[in-house]
Write an enzyme that holds these catalytic residues in place. Structure first.
Site, short mmCIF file in Angstrom:
data_model
loop_
_atom_site.label_atom_id
_atom_site.label_comp_id
_atom_site.label_asym_id
_atom_site.label_seq_id
_atom_site.Cartn_x
_atom_site.Cartn_y
_atom_site.Cartn_z
N GLY A 115 -4.66 -24.16 23.28
CA GLY A 115 -6.02 -23.65 23.30
C GLY A 115 -6.14 -22.41 22.46
O GLY A 115 -5.35 -22.17 21.55
N CYS A 116 -7.12 -21.60 22.77
CA CYS A 116 -7.40 -20.36 22.04
C CYS A 116 -6.18 -19.46 22.01
O CYS A 116 -5.60 -19.16 23.05
CB CYS A 116 -8.57 -19.66 22.72
SG CYS A 116 -8.84 -17.98 22.17
N PHE A 117 -5.80 -19.01 20.81
CA PHE A 117 -4.59 -18.18 20.74
C PHE A 117 -4.77 -16.81 21.37
O PHE A 117 -3.81 -16.19 21.78
CB PHE A 117 -4.00 -18.09 19.34
CG PHE A 117 -4.89 -17.71 18.19
CD1 PHE A 117 -6.01 -16.91 18.31
CD2 PHE A 117 -4.56 -18.18 16.92
CE1 PHE A 117 -6.79 -16.56 17.22
CE2 PHE A 117 -5.33 -17.85 15.82
CZ PHE A 117 -6.45 -17.03 15.97
#
Length: 178
Positions: free
Chosen positions: A11-13
């Site tokens: 997902g979002c880093f």
């Protein structure tokens, strides 16, 4: 002991970076892009979904304090590995759940970690194991995001604290001392 590296996507880093910054034995966490076909991609290009890259983190760790397998177990517990090409409201291949082994040993451990994670989920694990490819660090403003701008970002405030709660509840022994 020499620092080893792990590259994972979940997902979002910004959100994965925040989790792994708190692990005892982790010496560095860098947000970046991997697994695509565009050289030197930008955040805007990756978000457009046309580069093939995943938002990922490159974790430097001391294997005498935390193992690659431990890092994978933490990753599986702090994101949903059953969601294909998304995490929550973040949708697209750039948000895929993936492991990018940097050695044959990591490849074998990744397979075992997926099997361990599958035993804890009713739905199929869709995490991919992808060939190691060129790592591109994300732009500077993405690095250590939670410690800076993330504290005022509504998205981060909604997503990161629950991940950190899972981390501290299940993996307290690996949590770096404050």
């Amino acid at each position: 002991m020499a620092t080893e590296y792990a590259i994972i996507a979940g997902g979002c880093f910004w959100c994965t970076e925040a989790v792994f910054k708190q692990i005892h034995g982790v010496v560095s966490v860098e947000s970046g892009y991997i697994g695509g076909h565009t050289e030197n991609p930008t955040y805007k290009q990756v978000c457009g979904g046309d580069t093939g890259h995943a938002e990922a983190i490159r974790i430097g760790f001391d294997p005498e304090k935390v193992s690659f397998g431990d890092l994978l177990d933490i990753s599986f517990a702090t994101h949903d590995p059953t969601q294909l090409n998304r995490q929550g409201n973040d949708i697209g291949t750039q948000y895929r759940s993936a492991i990018f082994p940097v050695s044959e040993e990591q490849l074998e451990e990744a397979k075992m970690a997926i099997a361990r994670a599958q035993s804890e989920h009713n739905d199929a694990i869709v995490t991919t194991i992808e060939a190691h490819s060129t790592w591109y660090p994300a732009e500077d403003y993405h690095q250590d995001y939670w410690a800076g701008e993330g504290q005022g970002n509504r998205y981060c405030l909604a997503v990161i604290p629950p991940k950190l709660q899972k981390l501290h509840k299940r993996f307290a022994a690996y949590t770096a001392p404050e």
